[in-house]
Motif scaffolding. Structure first.
Motif, PDB file in Angstrom:
ATOM      1  N   VAL A  97       8.364  -1.238   7.625  1.00 27.55           N
ATOM      2  CA  VAL A  97       9.495  -1.491   6.971  1.00 27.55           C
ATOM      3  C   VAL A  97       9.015  -1.541   5.581  1.00 27.55           C
ATOM      4  CG1 VAL A  97      11.155  -3.494   6.331  1.00 27.55           C
ATOM      5  CG2 VAL A  97      10.985  -2.663   8.794  1.00 27.55           C
ATOM      6  N   PRO A  98       8.221  -2.208   4.876  1.00 27.84           N
ATOM      7  CA  PRO A  98       7.928  -2.207   3.367  1.00 27.84           C
ATOM      8  C   PRO A  98       7.649  -0.733   2.728  1.00 27.84           C
ATOM      9  CG  PRO A  98       6.505  -3.881   4.593  1.00 27.84           C
ATOM     10  CD  PRO A  98       7.257  -3.061   5.568  1.00 27.84           C
ATOM     11  N   ALA A  99       7.120   0.152   3.677  1.00 29.76           N
ATOM     12  CA  ALA A  99       6.844   1.424   3.015  1.00 29.76           C
ATOM     13  C   ALA A  99       8.291   2.160   3.105  1.00 29.76           C
ATOM     14  CB  ALA A  99       5.884   2.277   4.009  1.00 29.76           C
ATOM     15  N   VAL A 100       9.102   2.134   3.987  1.00 31.53           N
ATOM     16  CA  VAL A 100      10.321   2.696   3.814  1.00 31.53           C
ATOM     17  C   VAL A 100      11.380   2.315   2.521  1.00 31.53           C
ATOM     18  CG1 VAL A 100      12.476   3.296   5.101  1.00 31.53           C
ATOM     19  CG2 VAL A 100      10.268   3.372   6.251  1.00 31.53           C
ATOM     20  N   LEU A 101      11.462   0.870   2.684  1.00 37.41           N
ATOM     21  CA  LEU A 101      12.035   0.202   1.645  1.00 37.41           C
ATOM     22  C   LEU A 101      11.581   0.668   0.298  1.00 37.41           C
ATOM     23  CD1 LEU A 101      12.578  -3.349   2.909  1.00 37.41           C
ATOM     24  CD2 LEU A 101      14.336  -1.686   2.820  1.00 37.41           C
ATOM     25  N   ALA A 102      10.232   0.940   0.065  1.00 34.47           N
ATOM     26  CA  ALA A 102       9.634   1.341  -1.348  1.00 34.47           C
ATOM     27  C   ALA A 102      10.135   2.739  -1.539  1.00 34.47           C
ATOM     28  CB  ALA A 102       8.085   1.080  -0.998  1.00 34.47           C
ATOM     29  N   ALA A 103      10.248   3.559  -0.585  1.00 38.40           N
ATOM     30  CA  ALA A 103      10.752   4.886  -0.779  1.00 38.40           C
ATOM     31  C   ALA A 103      12.510   4.706  -1.018  1.00 38.40           C
ATOM     32  CB  ALA A 103      10.569   5.618   0.595  1.00 38.40           C
ATOM     33  N   ARG A 104      13.153   3.700  -1.192  1.00 34.11           N
ATOM     34  CA  ARG A 104      14.500   3.560  -1.246  1.00 34.11           C
ATOM     35  C   ARG A 104      15.294   4.059  -0.068  1.00 34.11           C
ATOM     36  NH1 ARG A 104      16.842   0.140  -2.549  1.00 34.11           N
ATOM     37  NH2 ARG A 104      18.754   0.987  -3.592  1.00 34.11           N
ATOM     38  N   GLU A 105      14.678   3.806   1.077  1.00 33.23           N
ATOM     39  CA  GLU A 105      15.501   4.409   2.256  1.00 33.23           C
ATOM     40  C   GLU A 105      15.684   3.120   3.136  1.00 33.23           C
ATOM     41  OE1 GLU A 105      13.200   8.905   2.692  1.00 33.23           O
ATOM     42  OE2 GLU A 105      12.550   7.272   3.898  1.00 33.23           O
TER      43      GLU A 105
END
Length: 263
Positions: A67-75
């Motif tokens: 989740v953190p990586a996906v959120l960081a990509a603004r997805e």
């Protein structure tokens, strides 16, 4: 501020888009085999496809760990987690129940500091902090802080002069097989799909705005498709006025409740 949305169908996705554009981090959960009809505007498609894009915003299949990586990509991360067990790891500030089951499938007012639900089956002040009205009409999108939403009538809202006629229902128990795709223009009498040898027939003309994916298990009478009599193909690829109105109600409830918490 992290918002966890239970459900990733078309109305839940309209809520997610409103919150995403307002700057919130949004995480969604759904079934391993989602049953959204309007798949072209449902972030639940990320579960089947790995990723999907609605109105320029991408959702990606994720786990609690990614989740953190996906959120960081603004997805928008979408997890296979119908019980939203991930909340124990993610600790969302806000939980939105957007399953629209017309009954409570396990959401509690203690699940997050702010708990908001869509539609009937809950009582604000007991099961959740706020309920957002989902019935088309004068009160659509309103925030209820005390009591329930309007009761479920089992009658779809009026669009283009039609209500229940818009909905296509499975003709039998079994495995659904569509023969038309979303965006197809149809006339009354056209066959949109089959369950076994039983046809699912359109009762009005318009555009096929939604239909279940192939090989979906269905029961007789289950909502399996949707014809929009306005026949605007472009409407199949943008979130509905209803979804945006409900999303506005959720945004209002979050802002009002978090202001109260800060006080």
């Amino acid at each position: 501020m992290l918002v966890l949305i239970r459900g990733a169908g078309d109305l839940a996705s309209g809520v997610a888009l409103r919150l995403y554009h307002a700057g919130f981090d949004v995480v969604m959960t759904d079934l391993a085999r989602p049953t959204a009809i309007r798949r072209t505007v449902a972030f639940s498609q990320a579960i089947a496809l790995g990723e999907t894009t609605v109105e320029g915003v991408t959702a990606r299949l994720a786990t609690a760990e990614t989740v953190p990586a996906v959120l960081a990509a603004r997805e928008i991360p979408v997890l296979i987690d119908p019980e939203a067990a991930c909340r124990a790891v993610l600790n969302p500030r806000v939980l939105v129940d957007a399953i629209l089951a017309k009954r409570n499938l396990g959401t509690s007012i203690t699940d997050a500091p702010v708990v908001i639900v869509l539609g009937p089956g809950f009582t604000a002040g007991r099961d959740c902090h706020a309920v957002v009205e989902t019935m088309r009409g004068h009160t659509l999108g309103r925030v209820i802080w005390d009591g329930p939403a309007l009761p479920n009538t089992n009658v779809p809202g009026l669009i283009g002069g039609f209500a229940g006629e818009r909905v296509l229902r499975a003709p039998a128990d079994g495995i659904f097989r569509p023969v038309l795709d979303i965006g197809a223009l149809v006339e009354a009498g056209d066959v949109a799909g089959y369950v076994g040898d039983a046809p699912m027939v359109c009762t009005i003309g318009g555009v096929l705005r939604g239909i279940l994916p192939p090989d979906t298990p269905v029961r007789k009478g289950m909502k399996s498709g949707d014809v929009d009599p306005r026949a605007q193909v472009s409407h199949c690829y943008t979130v509905s006025d209803k979804a945006l109105a409900i999303g506005g109600g959720v945004l209002e409830a979050i802002l009002q409740k978090t202001n109260l918490l800060r006080n």
